[in-house]
Design a protein around this motif. Structure first.
Motif, short mmCIF file in Angstrom:
data_model
loop_
_atom_site.label_atom_id
_atom_site.label_comp_id
_atom_site.label_asym_id
_atom_site.label_seq_id
_atom_site.Cartn_x
_atom_site.Cartn_y
_atom_site.Cartn_z
N LEU A 145 0.80 -1.05 0.04
CA LEU A 145 0.03 -0.13 0.28
C LEU A 145 0.84 1.16 -0.13
O LEU A 145 0.61 2.25 -0.95
N VAL A 200 -3.41 8.80 4.63
CA VAL A 200 -4.10 7.57 4.62
C VAL A 200 -4.44 6.91 5.92
O VAL A 200 -3.35 6.62 6.71
N VAL A 226 -7.60 10.39 3.50
CA VAL A 226 -8.52 9.35 3.00
C VAL A 226 -8.62 8.44 4.09
O VAL A 226 -7.50 7.86 4.92
N GLY A 252 -9.29 5.05 5.43
CA GLY A 252 -9.51 3.43 5.10
C GLY A 252 -9.48 2.49 6.45
O GLY A 252 -9.09 1.40 6.20
N LEU A 260 -11.73 -0.52 5.87
CA LEU A 260 -11.24 -1.38 4.52
C LEU A 260 -10.49 -2.43 5.06
O LEU A 260 -9.09 -2.68 4.48
N GLN A 317 -8.66 -0.21 -4.04
CA GLN A 317 -9.48 0.83 -3.65
C GLN A 317 -9.05 1.99 -3.01
O GLN A 317 -9.20 3.15 -3.35
N ILE A 318 -8.36 1.80 -1.92
CA ILE A 318 -7.67 2.95 -1.29
C ILE A 318 -6.48 3.91 -2.16
O ILE A 318 -6.91 5.17 -2.11
N TYR A 372 -7.63 7.71 -3.00
CA TYR A 372 -6.47 8.74 -2.96
C TYR A 372 -6.11 9.60 -4.26
O TYR A 372 -5.73 10.74 -4.31
N ARG A 405 -15.42 9.04 2.52
CA ARG A 405 -14.16 8.59 2.91
C ARG A 405 -12.83 9.37 2.48
O ARG A 405 -11.71 9.26 2.91
#
Length: 654
Positions: free
Chosen positions: A190, A382, A416, A418, A421, A443-444, A448, A456
């Motif tokens: 990520l 995030v 964001v 998350g 998630l 998705q994250i 972003y 979100r």
């Protein structure tokens, strides 16, 4: 959570071998034996296909010492940047069971310098002697000889998982902090995807033969570096990626160094030492930097060189913006990384919640956030789910910073959320009970990158995170009264003179001093210390009294002093210093008039004490108010439950 096939089988096998150390070694020593043996076995397996050819070539050189040319040739034959000139292997060193220790030392001594340094870092010689003396060396080495960890059987990614899981287990046994050493692989992916998102990926693809440098100052086992390398090459297979890292822990440094050595991707650039006090790359700038520094780790023991650098070099050094409290050095790592930016650099760092908001206005943490945000370097943050790491269940956050924001993000910070998630793990690993799937990571990253109209996601002006901390004063209102407390300060002789005045009150300090001086003269005088004590004890708060004046102005009452944070004026960061001062003064006075005077009309602001602070209240930005349930709804639910309980009791014959 996706893990390489056979990963747990290898871990279980080595864990079982470690049990042979019981009684001869303490549990906290197991890792310092099993990990170097695993490194040796991996090196042995990698070299096995070319070993005979390397030995033949080495024999052709005779007894002369190897120079750079011979070293280069041997590495070429081995196919990796290391080799072993010992004719022994893990299996053949066991042929003579009476000389296993000597054979093992000879085998290690035959390693080329880069590989030998890795084993040397484990301080392995003494442990071999202890195993030999305890009669367990042969059995341990026999088991490792049966461990199949060749590149064709165990990929580099799988090997990383094996090392990290063993490191976690051994760290738990010795009450160490495993999370200081490595980061879960899905978190690494990520961070890397966020780091390489948007215009950066385009820049990688756009160059013909791009050269990109990647740096991790808290490299652990090197997982972030290798993941970034692989992702950049996924974006552009022609990219030349140079990785650099530094690691303080000798065991994890050795793992990272051996991994890079086997992959031939810059093992010489994995430096050993504390990057905050012994920067291995003081004059090098990097394209991409990423790190997961230890959370909440005290840096008091090595504070002096950091403080000296901050005092001596200021912004010309690494820590000019400020120093965080000694209980958490996360912001030191971030400043260190920012000092290594060149045009277009991007930084990704995993931090706990503390750096978002710890420290009041004017503190080291607040000043560091101010420096970052006012320079428009913070691109986004995030929020990750909690319980993502092996040694802690706390919430964590990925910060992405750059000195070249795209136009639509300039002057703003993307947030964001998350936190939801995640997928729950079927079996926890330490404190890790949740993980992020590949789909969730995608998705994250889309949230972003695209900044869609989604609850979100928020894109907020930089000024949103700043505030002016104002000091609100109220006048000192006192009357002076001869109380019993005042009489207690008096000598016995004077007390008789003052006692008849008990309960007498006057409006000003001057009037009270006149009374005291008169009675003191009758009592034979009072020393200055006693007079000061009497004046202090006699002062009684009276909200109806006139303000106490000092040089014609109301004197502030420290007991009624208050502090408030008010938002920065719009456009504050782009203003000149003169414009800022004026805007801050006007904003404070407007707040005083609109929000304070309706309730406390005699209050004023001491503008000389105002401070600017910055914080990122991320959870507050995503807070959704949930109205309380109606009383009647709750009452009906209680009645239903009572009725259900009564039915159950009837069934029991009660």
């Amino acid at each position: 959570m996706s893990q390489p096939q056979g990963f747990q089988d290898k871990v279980a096998f080595i864990w079982k071998v470690a049990d042979k150390l019981r009684g001869s070694f303490k549990q906290h020593e197991y890792g310092s034996i099993m990990l170097p043996l695993l490194v040796l076995r991996r090196l042995d397996a990698v070299l096995e296909p070319t070993k005979s050819a390397v030995l033949r070539q080495a024999q052709s050189y005779g007894d002369k010492s190897l120079g750079p040319g011979e070293d280069f040739v041997l590495k070429g034959i081995a196919g990796v940047p290391f080799y072993n000139l010992s004719p022994l292997t893990f299996r053949t060193m066991l042929a003579d069971d009476k000389n296993v220790a000597e054979n093992l030392h000879a085998y290690i001594g035959g390693l080329s310098p880069a590989a030998f340094e890795i084993i040397e870092r484990y301080d392995f010689t003494g442990k071999v002697a202890r195993m030999d003396a305890a009669g367990i060396l042969y059995g341990v080495l026999s088991d490792f000889a049966d461990l199949h960890v060749g590149p064709g059987e165990v990929s580099n990614e799988a090997m990383g998982h094996i090392f990290e899981e063993l490191l976690r287990k051994f760290s738990e046994m010795s009450n160490e902090t495993a999370g200081e050493h490595y980061t879960p692989r899905e978190v690494i992916r990520l961070v890397v995807d966020l780091l390489l998102s948007g215009q950066t990926a385009h820049a990688i693809e756009g160059a013909t033969v791009p050269v990109r440098t990647v740096y991790d100052p808290a490299a652990g086992t090197g997982g972030m570096l290798t993941a970034a390398l692989e992702r950049i090459q996924d974006l552009n297979s022609t990219a030349k990626v140079q990785v650099y890292g530094q690691e303080l822990n000798p065991e994890t440094w050795a793992i990272a160094r051996s991994d890079l050595l086997i992959q031939d991707v810059g093992a010489d650039n994995m430096a050993f030492g504390n990057s905050l006090t012994q920067d291995a790359y003081p004059h090098t700038k990097f394209d991409y930097m990423l790190a997961n520094p230890p959370y909440g780790v005290d840096w008091k023991s090595y504070a002096k060189p950091i403080q000296d650098e901050a005092d001596t070099h200021g912004f010309a050094g690494r820590f000019g913006a400020g120093l965080p409290r000694v209980s958490d050095g996360s912001f030191l790592f971030l400043q260190h990384m920012l000092s290594k930016m060149k045009s277009g650099s991007r930084v990704g760092i995993v931090l706990s919640g503390s750096p978002l908001f710890s420290g009041a206005a004017g503190s080291g943490e607040s000043e560091i956030r101010r420096w970052i945000i006012e320079n428009d370097w913070l691109e986004g943050i995030v929020a990750l789910p909690d319980q993502m790491f092996y040694n802690t269940g706390i919430s964590t956050y990925v910060w992405i910073l750059t000195n070249t924001k795209p136009t639509h993000r300039a002057g703003h910070v993307a947030l964001v959320d998350g936190r939801e998630l995640f997928t729950k793990m079927r079996k926890s690993l330490g404190d890790k009970r949740k993980y992020v799937t590949d789909d969730a990571i995608d998705q994250i990253v889309r949230l972003y990158d695209d900044l869609p109209d989604d609850p979100r996601v928020k894109l907020l002006p930089n000024e949103t995170f700043g505030f002016q901390r104002i000091t609100v004063e109220r006048p000192l209102r006192r009357r002076w009264e001869f109380t019993d407390e005042v009489l207690d300060f008096l000598p016995e002789k004077a007390r008789a003179v003052f006692a008849p005045s008990a309960g007498t009150a006057v409006a000003t300090e001057r009037e009270f001093k006149v009374l005291v001086d008169g009675m003191a003269a009758v009592a034979g005088g009072l020393d200055a210390k006693t007079q000061r004590a009497i004046l202090k004890a006699a002062a009684v708060y009276d909200e109806n009294a006139a303000p106490v004046l000092k040089k014609g102005a109301p004197e502030p009452d420290a007991d009624l002093r208050d502090f408030e944070n008010i938002p920065l004026p719009a456009g504050y960061i782009a203003m000149s210093d003169e414009q800022r001062a004026k805007a801050l003064h006007e904003a404070a006075e407007t707040h005083l008039h609109d929000e304070i005077h309706p309730y406390v009309p005699d209050a004023w602001i001491d503008h000389g004490k105002a401070k600017i602070g910055y914080e990122v209240p991320l959870t507050r930005q995503f807070y959704v108010y949930m109205p309380p349930r109606h009383v009647e709804e709750i009452a009906n639910e209680i009645r239903d439950l009572e009725a259900q309980i009564q039915e159950w009791m009837k069934g029991l014959g009660l």
